[in-house]
Design an enzyme around this catalytic site. Structure first.
Site, short mmCIF file in Angstrom:
data_model
loop_
_atom_site.label_atom_id
_atom_site.label_comp_id
_atom_site.label_asym_id
_atom_site.label_seq_id
_atom_site.Cartn_x
_atom_site.Cartn_y
_atom_site.Cartn_z
N TYR A 143 110.40 102.52 57.40
CA TYR A 143 111.50 101.74 57.99
C TYR A 143 111.03 100.32 58.29
O TYR A 143 111.63 99.35 57.83
CB TYR A 143 111.96 102.44 59.27
CG TYR A 143 113.14 101.80 59.95
CD1 TYR A 143 114.42 101.92 59.45
CD2 TYR A 143 112.96 101.08 61.14
CE1 TYR A 143 115.51 101.35 60.10
CE2 TYR A 143 114.04 100.51 61.80
CZ TYR A 143 115.31 100.64 61.28
OH TYR A 143 116.39 100.07 61.93
N ARG A 184 117.83 109.30 68.96
CA ARG A 184 117.37 108.14 69.73
C ARG A 184 117.52 108.42 71.21
O ARG A 184 118.24 109.32 71.62
CB ARG A 184 118.13 106.88 69.30
CG ARG A 184 117.52 106.29 68.04
CD ARG A 184 118.28 105.12 67.50
NE ARG A 184 119.49 105.52 66.82
CZ ARG A 184 120.29 104.69 66.17
NH1 ARG A 184 120.00 103.41 66.13
NH2 ARG A 184 121.38 105.12 65.57
N ASN A 188 120.02 111.14 73.10
CA ASN A 188 119.32 112.35 73.53
C ASN A 188 119.52 112.62 75.02
O ASN A 188 119.93 113.70 75.43
CB ASN A 188 117.81 112.23 73.28
CG ASN A 188 117.42 112.72 71.89
OD1 ASN A 188 118.28 113.00 71.06
ND2 ASN A 188 116.13 112.82 71.63
P1 NAD Z 1 123.56 104.59 61.35
O1 NAD Z 1 122.57 105.56 60.84
O2 NAD Z 1 124.62 105.08 62.29
O3 NAD Z 1 124.30 103.84 60.17
C1 NAD Z 1 123.72 103.64 58.91
C2 NAD Z 1 124.80 103.91 57.85
O4 NAD Z 1 124.24 103.66 56.56
C3 NAD Z 1 125.28 105.35 57.86
O5 NAD Z 1 126.68 105.37 57.80
C4 NAD Z 1 124.66 105.95 56.61
O6 NAD Z 1 125.41 107.03 56.08
C5 NAD Z 1 124.59 104.73 55.70
N1 NAD Z 1 123.55 104.83 54.66
C6 NAD Z 1 122.24 105.16 54.83
N2 NAD Z 1 121.60 105.12 53.64
C7 NAD Z 1 122.52 104.74 52.72
C8 NAD Z 1 122.47 104.54 51.32
N3 NAD Z 1 121.34 104.72 50.61
N4 NAD Z 1 123.62 104.17 50.68
C9 NAD Z 1 124.76 104.00 51.36
N5 NAD Z 1 124.87 104.19 52.68
C10 NAD Z 1 123.76 104.56 53.36
O7 NAD Z 1 122.72 103.42 62.04
P2 NAD Z 1 123.18 102.19 62.92
O8 NAD Z 1 122.58 102.36 64.25
O9 NAD Z 1 124.63 101.97 62.79
O10 NAD Z 1 122.39 101.01 62.19
C11 NAD Z 1 123.02 100.15 61.25
C12 NAD Z 1 122.02 99.12 60.75
O11 NAD Z 1 121.51 98.36 61.84
C13 NAD Z 1 120.81 99.72 60.03
O12 NAD Z 1 120.49 98.91 58.93
C14 NAD Z 1 119.72 99.65 61.06
O13 NAD Z 1 118.45 99.54 60.46
C15 NAD Z 1 120.10 98.40 61.84
N6 NAD Z 1 119.56 98.45 63.21
C16 NAD Z 1 120.13 99.30 64.13
C17 NAD Z 1 119.58 99.36 65.41
C18 NAD Z 1 120.17 100.25 66.48
O14 NAD Z 1 119.62 100.30 67.59
N7 NAD Z 1 121.26 100.95 66.25
C19 NAD Z 1 118.47 98.58 65.74
C20 NAD Z 1 117.91 97.77 64.76
C21 NAD Z 1 118.47 97.71 63.50
N1 UDP Z 2 112.22 108.73 73.57
C1 UDP Z 2 112.13 109.59 74.65
N2 UDP Z 2 112.91 110.72 74.66
C2 UDP Z 2 113.77 111.02 73.64
C3 UDP Z 2 113.86 110.13 72.55
C4 UDP Z 2 113.07 108.99 72.55
O1 UDP Z 2 111.37 109.37 75.59
O2 UDP Z 2 114.44 112.06 73.73
C5 UDP Z 2 111.43 107.50 73.61
C6 UDP Z 2 110.70 107.13 72.31
O3 UDP Z 2 109.43 107.76 72.24
C7 UDP Z 2 110.60 105.62 72.44
C8 UDP Z 2 111.87 105.22 73.20
O4 UDP Z 2 112.33 106.41 73.82
O5 UDP Z 2 109.49 105.26 73.23
C9 UDP Z 2 112.97 104.69 72.29
O6 UDP Z 2 113.10 105.60 71.22
P1 UDP Z 2 114.26 105.48 70.12
O7 UDP Z 2 114.02 106.53 69.11
O8 UDP Z 2 115.58 105.45 70.81
O9 UDP Z 2 114.08 104.02 69.49
P2 UDP Z 2 112.82 103.18 68.96
O10 UDP Z 2 111.54 103.91 69.26
O11 UDP Z 2 113.06 103.05 67.52
O12 UDP Z 2 112.90 101.94 69.74
#
Ligand code: NAD
Ligand code: UDP
Length: 326
Positions: A143, A184, A188
């Site tokens: 990722y 996440r 959770n």
């Molecule tokens: P999500 O998993 O809910 O959404 C991702 C979407 O992409 C899903 O609908 C999934 O089905 C689709 N997808 C995955 N692989 C695909 C593929 N190969 N072809 C077509 N569709 C595909 O995640 P999200 O939280 O909505 O995140 C959206 C974007 O934002 C992602 O690119 C993620 O990396 C970025 N992002 C999210 C967060 C966050 O905290 N939510 C943080 C940093 C970056």
């Molecule tokens: N985490 C936790 N309990 C859970 C899920 C995640 O303590 O049930 C912790 C995880 O180890 C991390 C933080 O929460 O330190 C955020 O995790 P998340 O997966 O939401 O996002 P990211 O690590 O990608 O920021």
């Protein structure tokens, strides 16, 4: 405008589509439904200005659009580590295909990158100049490194082919429509508290994150897309909490009797994370406005509604089954 949203059936993508449709745009949602769901965009199905295409972005596709919001990629560690090679393909081949599309039709292209490009940061808070501390061979690399390559591709298409790019580095975002099994931390803890099972804290809970409510994030993405600054720009809420503080807040809000249990810290889990949002503030005139407790209230309510609905469906299915069996 005609706007393509890849990953539009996912958590952030579907909220973005709600905003774009409400503003009167024509929207094409492209998704393979790996972590997204039709129910997230159900209300737009049948609307003549909305099109849903089931497609995997690792395969090329020809479409016409004025803007592309490129969000397709699983975002939760549990999901992106499920098939890490596929995650890399999505970030590299998928982003390449979408940049190729943007180049062909001269669309403006916004990449949803991530704070994960900073890895386990040695600089705090993280500003866009910081180049990060990423383990290239760890379990998060599919990722983190995938998104780093996606950023490189965006900037190379910009320099070499004049593609009009925007790069957002998104920090932890939460809100309604996160999957119950998303994995996440916010989803959770909320689901566990609602179900009356122990809240899982990985490690000691002293690691920190900064949580941005989804409507604030969507607003930032749209300001970036429609402004002149190409990025990269951090989008996140700079209010920083330890995971223990977050768990205690959810516990107090949902179920004060819920137990907290400690589980091993996953490999390469970043210790601290907080965005420096000076660029977003000065160049996009953006800063988040939803405080954590307010955002959590809306998120908890959404999960409560969904879990109750699932219960009712299960109960009525059980009733139907017993009726059928009788
Ligand atoms: P999500 O998993 O809910 O959404 C991702 C979407 O992409 C899903 O609908 C999934 O089905 C689709 N997808 C995955 N692989 C695909 C593929 N190969 N072809 C077509 N569709 C595909 O995640 P999200 O939280 O909505 O995140 C959206 C974007 O934002 C992602 O690119 C993620 O990396 C970025 N992002 C999210 C967060 C966050 O905290 N939510 C943080 C940093 C970056
Ligand atoms: N985490 C936790 N309990 C859970 C899920 C995640 O303590 O049930 C912790 C995880 O180890 C991390 C933080 O929460 O330190 C955020 O995790 P998340 O997966 O939401 O996002 P990211 O690590 O990608 O920021």
């Amino acid at each position: 405008m005609r706007i393509l949203v890849t990953g539009g059936a996912g958590f952030i993508g579907s909220h973005l589509i709600d905003r774009l449709m409400t503003e009167g745009h024509e929207v094409i949602c492209l998704d393979n439904f790996f972590t997204g769901h039709k129910r997230n965009i159900l209300k737009w199905l049948g609307n003549p200005y909305f099109e849903l295409i089931r497609h995997d972005i690792t395969e090329p596709i020809r479409l016409e659009a004025d803007q592309v919001y490129h969000l397709a990629c699983p975002a939760s560690p549990v999901h992106y580590q499920y098939n890490p090679v596929k995650t890399i393909k999505t970030n590299v081949m998928g982003t390449l295909n979408m940049l190729g599309l943007a180049k062909r039709v001269k669309a403006r292209f916004l990449l949803a990158s991530t704070s994960e490009v900073y890895g386990d940061p040695e600089v705090h808070p993280q500003s866009e100049e910081y180049r990060g501390n990423v383990n290239p061979i760890g379990i998060r690399s599919c990722y983190d490194e995938g998104k780093r390559v996606a950023e490189t591709l965006a900037f190379d298409y910009h320099r070499q082919n004049n593609v009009d790019i925007r790069v957002a580095r998104i920090f932890n975002t939460y809100g309604p429509r996160m999957l119950e099994n998303d994995g996440r931390v916010v989803s959770n803890l909320v689901v566990q508290a609602l179900q009356g099972i122990p809240l899982t804290i990985y490690g000691t809970g002293s690691q920190t994150r900064s949580f941005c409510y989804v409507s604030d994030l969507v607003d930032g993405l749209m300001r970036l897309m429609n402004g002149d600054y190409i990025g990269p720009v951090n989008l996140g809420n700079p209010d920083e909490y330890t995971i223990l503080e977050l768990a205690q807040t959810v516990q107090a809000m949902v179920n004060p009797d819920a137990e907290l249990v400690y589980k091993p810290l996953p490999q390469d889990d970043p210790q601290r994370r907080k965005p420096d949002i000076t660029r977003a503030k000065t160049l996009l005139n953006w800063s988040p406005s939803v405080p954590l407790r307010q955002g959590l209230e809306w998120t908890i309510q959404d999960f409560r509604d969904r879990l109750e609905k699932a219960d009712t469906t299960e109960n009525s299915q059980t009733t139907l089954m017993s009726v059928a069996q009788a």
